[in-house]
Design an enzyme around this catalytic site. Structure first.
Site, PDB file in Angstrom:
ATOM      1  CB  ALA A  18       5.420   0.330  -2.489  1.00  0.00           C
TER       2      ALA A  18
ATOM      3  CD  GLU B  21      10.475   0.748  -9.630  1.00  0.00           C
ATOM      4  OE1 GLU B  21      10.837   1.676  -8.909  1.00  0.00           O
ATOM      5  OE2 GLU B  21      10.600   0.652 -10.610  1.00  0.00           O
TER       6      GLU B  21
ATOM      7  NE  ARG C  47      -1.809   1.725   3.577  1.00  0.00           N
ATOM      8  CZ  ARG C  47      -1.543   0.861   4.977  1.00  0.00           C
ATOM      9  NH1 ARG C  47      -2.156  -0.423   4.683  1.00  0.00           N
ATOM     10  NH2 ARG C  47      -0.715   1.210   5.699  1.00  0.00           N
TER      11      ARG C  47
ATOM     12  CE  LYS D 108      18.588   7.476  -3.037  1.00  0.00           C
ATOM     13  NZ  LYS D 108      18.111   8.993  -3.161  1.00  0.00           N
ATOM     14  CG  ASP D 109      23.360   5.212  -9.935  1.00  0.00           C
ATOM     15  OD1 ASP D 109      22.430   5.879  -9.886  1.00  0.00           O
ATOM     16  OD2 ASP D 109      24.389   5.880 -10.171  1.00  0.00           O
TER      17      ASP D 109
END
Length: 118
Positions: free
Chosen positions: A24, A69, A22, A94-95
């Site tokens: 996300a 994701e 929820r 992050k990359d």
């Protein structure tokens, strides 16, 4: 036979997982887009797949994209929680997480192409 404790633990874990989905969905545009893709493409996969294995692969790789994701969002959220200042290790994390999403997208594309062109 599962004990009452095991069932309660499973219910709590499910509650936490649904809360994560929820959160996300509410906070991540990419997650909303990928859920929409799953909702649109799953019926297409059921129609185009010639057997259960093909249908499972076509739908499975769609969920693989969503899975990566979700992990990407979790990593980004954790890195952002640590601090807003620029740090090379934060950028790398992050990359790499974004790269995992890209790999899942490419994988899905290859699977769909191979099945549909067969």
């Amino acid at each position: 036979m599962p004990s009452e404790f095991d069932i309660l633990r499973l219910l709590r874990a499910t509650t936490y997982a649904l809360a994560g989905l929820r959160d996300a969905f509410r906070s991540q545009v990419a997650v909303r887009q990928e859920v929409l893709i799953i909702l649109v493409m799953s019926p297409v996969a059921l129609w185009l797949g010639e057997n259960g294995v093909e249908r499972a692969l076509l739908i499975g790789v769609l969920f693989l994209i969503l899975l990566t994701e979700l992990l990407n969002a979790a990593i980004e959220t954790t890195v952002d929680r640590i601090g807003a200042e620029h740090h090379e290790l934060s950028r790398k994390a992050k990359d790499m997480a974004a790269a995992a999403v890209l790999v899942s997208l490419v994988t899905a594309g290859i699977v769909w192409l191979l099945i549909l062109l067969d």
